[in-house]
Design a protein around this motif. Structure first.
Motif, mmCIF file in Angstrom:
data_model
loop_
_atom_site.group_PDB
_atom_site.id
_atom_site.type_symbol
_atom_site.label_atom_id
_atom_site.label_comp_id
_atom_site.label_asym_id
_atom_site.label_seq_id
_atom_site.Cartn_x
_atom_site.Cartn_y
_atom_site.Cartn_z
ATOM 1 N N CYS A 142 -5.552 -2.498 -2.019
ATOM 2 C CA CYS A 142 -5.946 -1.108 -2.225
ATOM 3 C C CYS A 142 -5.406 -0.269 -1.071
ATOM 4 C CB CYS A 142 -7.467 -0.972 -2.283
ATOM 5 S SG CYS A 142 -8.257 -2.011 -3.540
ATOM 6 N N THR A 148 -4.528 0.085 4.393
ATOM 7 C CA THR A 148 -4.298 -0.949 3.393
ATOM 8 C C THR A 148 -5.476 -1.916 3.439
ATOM 9 O OG1 THR A 148 -1.892 -0.796 3.582
ATOM 10 C CG2 THR A 148 -2.791 -2.822 2.639
ATOM 11 N N ARG A 175 -4.542 3.541 -4.380
ATOM 12 C CA ARG A 175 -3.447 2.887 -5.117
ATOM 13 C C ARG A 175 -3.785 1.404 -5.178
ATOM 14 N NH1 ARG A 175 0.433 5.590 -7.968
ATOM 15 N NH2 ARG A 175 1.490 3.937 -9.107
ATOM 16 N N SER A 177 -2.977 -2.560 -6.468
ATOM 17 C CA SER A 177 -1.946 -3.493 -6.909
ATOM 18 C C SER A 177 -2.564 -4.875 -7.076
ATOM 19 C CB SER A 177 -0.803 -3.559 -5.893
ATOM 20 O OG SER A 177 -0.203 -2.287 -5.726
ATOM 21 N N GLN A 179 -2.097 -8.807 -9.693
ATOM 22 C CA GLN A 179 -1.282 -9.558 -10.648
ATOM 23 C C GLN A 179 -2.186 -10.207 -11.688
ATOM 24 O OE1 GLN A 179 0.983 -13.212 -9.392
ATOM 25 N NE2 GLN A 179 2.744 -11.921 -9.882
ATOM 26 N N SER A 186 2.664 -7.840 -12.768
ATOM 27 C CA SER A 186 2.125 -7.081 -11.644
ATOM 28 C C SER A 186 1.754 -5.677 -12.111
ATOM 29 C CB SER A 186 3.157 -6.993 -10.516
ATOM 30 O OG SER A 186 3.405 -8.269 -9.977
ATOM 31 N N ASP A 188 0.450 -1.904 -10.873
ATOM 32 C CA ASP A 188 0.328 -0.972 -9.756
ATOM 33 C C ASP A 188 -0.114 0.362 -10.343
ATOM 34 O OD1 ASP A 188 1.044 -0.379 -6.779
ATOM 35 O OD2 ASP A 188 1.959 1.251 -7.915
ATOM 36 N N ALA A 212 2.005 -1.456 -18.158
ATOM 37 C CA ALA A 212 0.775 -1.961 -17.552
ATOM 38 C C ALA A 212 -0.378 -1.917 -18.549
ATOM 39 C CB ALA A 212 0.437 -1.152 -16.307
#
Length: 226
Positions: A142, A148, A175, A177, A179, A186, A188, A212
């Protein structure tokens, strides 16, 4: 397809019984309640596809009850139908501002209830599809501004996810990300932290890329099939 699951909160027993009977006949699963205060606990314990609230009830009226519904993690996006004998513009504006989706004018009868149900059923099914949660336990990154934050996901829906990631706060723009298992796709996506508990946080996705969205839909469908 599972029937629509409806919560009906109405202190007038005759109206409550009529709404329950009509919606059940239309293949809905109905939870009838005459006590609006009990409804507060229920909306924080289970998800409904639609919620019908009488506007004028003792203790908590329909508007007072709509507020905690919109703050609950289970039903913050559930369509709310306000049932009322009043038609003042100010009342309608206040209800829509709180998060009401539709109005049903009293007195109610079978024809009026059936017509409304058929009008709102499609939107309720679409909202259910978007918010169906399935387990997802994988690493997530995140990014909030220059920070981060690494954590773990708990579950996933087409509209968002629950994560365990320290230092996320309500209204943070994030943001995300991660998997997807098996497919290895993946994802995002940008989102907003809509709630934060002691250990978990809820993130609502902004617009998903089509690839996605399709990958998430496929993952959820595979999990649901078992």
């Amino acid at each position: 397809m599972q029937p629509l699951k409806l919560l009906v909160v109405e202190d007038n027993i005759a109206s409550l019984e009529l709404m329950t009977e009509v919606f059940t006949t239309l293949n809905a699963e109905v939870r009838p309640l005459s006590d609006s205060e009990k409804a507060v606990d229920i909306v924080n314990q289970e998800r409904f596809d639609g919620i019908f609230l009488d506007l004028e009830m003792p203790n908590l009226n329909g508007l007072d009850l709509a507020r905690p519904i919109r703050k609950s993690s289970w039903n913050r996006s559930t369509p709310i139908v306000i049932v009322t004998g009043r038609d003042e513009r100010q009342t309608m504006q206040e209800a829509f501002a709180i998060g009401a989706t539709f109005f049903l004018q009293k007195p109610v009868d079978r024809q009026k209830l059936s017509a409304l149900f058929r009008t709102v059923a499609g939107g309720m099914l679409e909202n259910r599809r978007k918010n169906t949660r399935v387990p997802l336990h994988t690493e997530v990154v995140c990014i909030v501004g220059a920070r981060t934050i690494r954590g773990m996901t708990w579950n996933l829906s087409q509209g968002g996810m629950q994560v365990e990631a320290n230092s996320l706060h309500p209204n943070d723009k994030v943001r995300v990300s991660f998997q997807l298992p098996v497919s290895g796709v993946s994802v995002d996506v940008a989102g907003t932290v809509v709630w934060a508990g002691e250990t978990r946080q809820g993130i609502q996705f902004a617009v998903l890329a089509e690839s996605a969205q399709q990958a998430i839909q496929k993952y959820i469908a595979e999990v649901e099939k078992g």
